[in-house]
Design an enzyme around this catalytic site. Sequence first.
Site, PDB file in Angstrom:
ATOM      1  N   GLU B  31       0.832  -1.206   0.000  1.00 16.74           N
ATOM      2  CA  GLU B  31       0.000   0.000   0.000  1.00 16.74           C
ATOM      3  C   GLU B  31       0.868   1.259   0.000  1.00 16.74           C
ATOM      4  OE1 GLU B  31      -2.020  -0.754   3.645  1.00 16.74           O
ATOM      5  OE2 GLU B  31      -2.936  -2.581   2.884  1.00 16.74           O
ATOM      6  N   GLU B  61      -4.750  -6.398   3.213  1.00 14.28           N
ATOM      7  CA  GLU B  61      -3.516  -7.109   3.592  1.00 14.28           C
ATOM      8  C   GLU B  61      -3.605  -8.606   3.345  1.00 14.28           C
ATOM      9  OE1 GLU B  61      -4.847  -4.708   5.409  1.00 14.28           O
ATOM     10  OE2 GLU B  61      -3.266  -3.216   5.678  1.00 14.28           O
ATOM     11  N   PHE B  84       2.979  -1.972   8.484  1.00  9.33           N
ATOM     12  CA  PHE B  84       3.448  -2.061   9.865  1.00  9.33           C
ATOM     13  C   PHE B  84       3.461  -3.549  10.239  1.00  9.33           C
ATOM     14  CE2 PHE B  84       2.167   2.340   9.981  1.00  9.33           C
ATOM     15  CZ  PHE B  84       2.979   2.934  10.934  1.00  9.33           C
ATOM     16  N   ALA B  85       4.478  -3.970  10.971  1.00 10.62           N
ATOM     17  CA  ALA B  85       4.561  -5.389  11.352  1.00 10.62           C
ATOM     18  C   ALA B  85       3.318  -5.827  12.115  1.00 10.62           C
ATOM     19  CB  ALA B  85       5.804  -5.640  12.197  1.00 10.62           C
ATOM     20  N   ASP B  86       2.723  -4.894  12.855  1.00  8.15           N
ATOM     21  CA  ASP B  86       1.522  -5.217  13.632  1.00  8.15           C
ATOM     22  C   ASP B  86       0.408  -5.776  12.748  1.00  8.15           C
ATOM     23  OD1 ASP B  86       2.075  -3.360  16.334  1.00  8.15           O
ATOM     24  OD2 ASP B  86       2.945  -2.611  14.474  1.00  8.15           O
ATOM     25  N   HIS B 130       0.750  -0.189  16.790  1.00  5.13           N
ATOM     26  CA  HIS B 130       1.778   0.139  15.785  1.00  5.13           C
ATOM     27  C   HIS B 130       3.190   0.094  16.374  1.00  5.13           C
ATOM     28  CE1 HIS B 130      -1.839   1.856  13.952  1.00  5.13           C
ATOM     29  NE2 HIS B 130      -1.208   1.883  12.799  1.00  5.13           N
TER      30      HIS B 130
END
Lengths: 322, 326
Positions: B31, B61, B84-86, B130
């Site tokens: 994105e 995602e 973001f890894a989250d 985040h």
Amino acid sequence: MKTSTNEKKALLRKMVEIRLFEEKIGLLFHQQLIPGFVHLSIGQEASTVGSCSVLRPDDYIISTHRGHAHILAKGAEPKYMFAECFGKVTGYCKGKGGSMHIADFSKGILGANGVVGGGFPIMTGAGFSIKLRGTDQVGMVFFGDGASNRGTFHEAVNMAAVFKLPIVFVCENNRYASTSPAEKMVAGGSVANRAHAYGIPGAINDGSNVLAVRDSVAEAVDRARKGYGPSIVENETYRYKGHFEGDRQRYRTPDEIQQYRLTRDPIDRFETLLIDEGIATQKEIDAMKAAVAAEIEDAVKFAMDSPLPDPHEAMQDLFVNP
Amino acid sequence: MAVRELSCSLAMAEALKEEMERDTTVFIIGEDLVSNGGIFGQFRGLPELFPDRIIDTPISETAIVGAGVGAALTGMRPIIDMHFADFVTTAMDEIVNQMAKIRYMFGGQAKLPLVLWAPDGSGLNAAAQHSQCLENWFVHVPGLKVVVPSEPADVKGLLKAAIRDDDPVIFFQHKKLFNQTGPVTEDKYIVPLGKAAVRRVGTDITILTYSRMTYFCKEAARELAQKGIQAEIIDLRTLMPLDFATIAESVKKTRHAVVVHEACTTGGFGGELSARITEELFEYLDGPIVRIGARHVPMPFSPVMEHYVLPQVEDIVAGVRKALRR
């Protein structure tokens, strides 16, 4: 589309092969020769065979937990499938996959997927890959009415529509998601209706009429191959067996199943058509069925005679570069 | 060969450019990559060079990660930007049940050469959703490789190795390190996966760490040195595969170890390391292995609370002294 006499005979033969394969799997399972779970698609043969009949060898499919038929229809060999279901080392996946996870990448079969709705995002990626590599392949992802309620379906259909990816979403609506009736679980009247929301074609077919399915899917495949993007094709079909072998099926009556068998069986209907059209005689059809049955027996024998894997082989195939 | 000071961000961009020039099957999907060069500007300049191979997608995602899997299966080398890894939680089936298992459950028929690039970590007051470090979730799942670099030179070399690797690699890059600079040579080197780096040589205790905590550990080691404790710092760089040989060599020498990571201590990778060292090197140990990580709460927003929850230099110093009982 025009379907030649030979093609019609081939369609019937493939449907018979799938039916006999599935019946045999059911039998072997109840004899406790096949471990794990098995999900059979007896009754749905026209949807599967009609859909795969318009694909090229280099096209991709992704199948489901109820996937034997798709894999056979795309050209996989019964003997390696039986061997996989037996957990033998000669199986397609060397005994690591089993009934729910069979693949043959050399034939464009990117695998049956044990997670309902797991195939949609993956096929989106195959679609991007086709576009980036500049080929005119097509990807076909099979799913049931139940999977159409997963978020993966909506994300993938939107993505495919936005990028005009060459994908055909083939819904085999067999009326039950596990035990839940589609009419109670699918909003909007049909799965195909959802196509309108994404601005792509959506078609509903009599899923027990192999020629109707073939014509409808051919249009969707042609559109995808020419770069016009994805379509949803919904084949209304019915599974005669439970969600899994051993399912007590409290959600429907034996009468309902019998009605389908008597009035809408895809193989009976197509046999009658071929005889009426003078394409085949009953005698020829019976001979063909006997030949297919013998092939299935040979395939089972191959699987039975194959060795089990060495347990240490469980530690292989995790990484290309461990 | 000339050496420049580069940030982790620029080192990453160089790696991507070199690999995309070298191999036309490499592409990036995610994105906001084109319009803004990624939310951290980490892809800036690349969309102009490779307009067809940087794909901006809808916010989906699940489909993005699944698309990476499907593209890898059909001849491409995707780099998936997780934003973001989250947000891995929105694609866990695609990572855990698909990406990690497809090669194995299909008997090794397929390969999945893909990189899932996930900026992780706290320190930006980004609060609970985040700021996480979730690397250990993926170490636990067979079929995934996990990379956690700290230095710009490694960001470049390990990312290149990850892109060329034929297996799925989750590449965690700490957000707070994007602007961290360090020397990066101009040659087109690779840092192989599965090799730890000794960042400081010492004789008294082994500090095992990775990602941003490597810098905290270096500072702690300077303080410890003033107290007469010489710590050896090992930057693991890759958690799967793990370079246990380097760990063992160091622990046999120092006879003590602590593990430091930013992720919560409970259920973190430190527990795995501690257990393995105890199982395999018990006779060499002269003391308990101490784990140092974040406290067991979601990351709070207020900077004073975030600071409190995260492991700090003084916690590492205290942990080392606890391990050494002095």
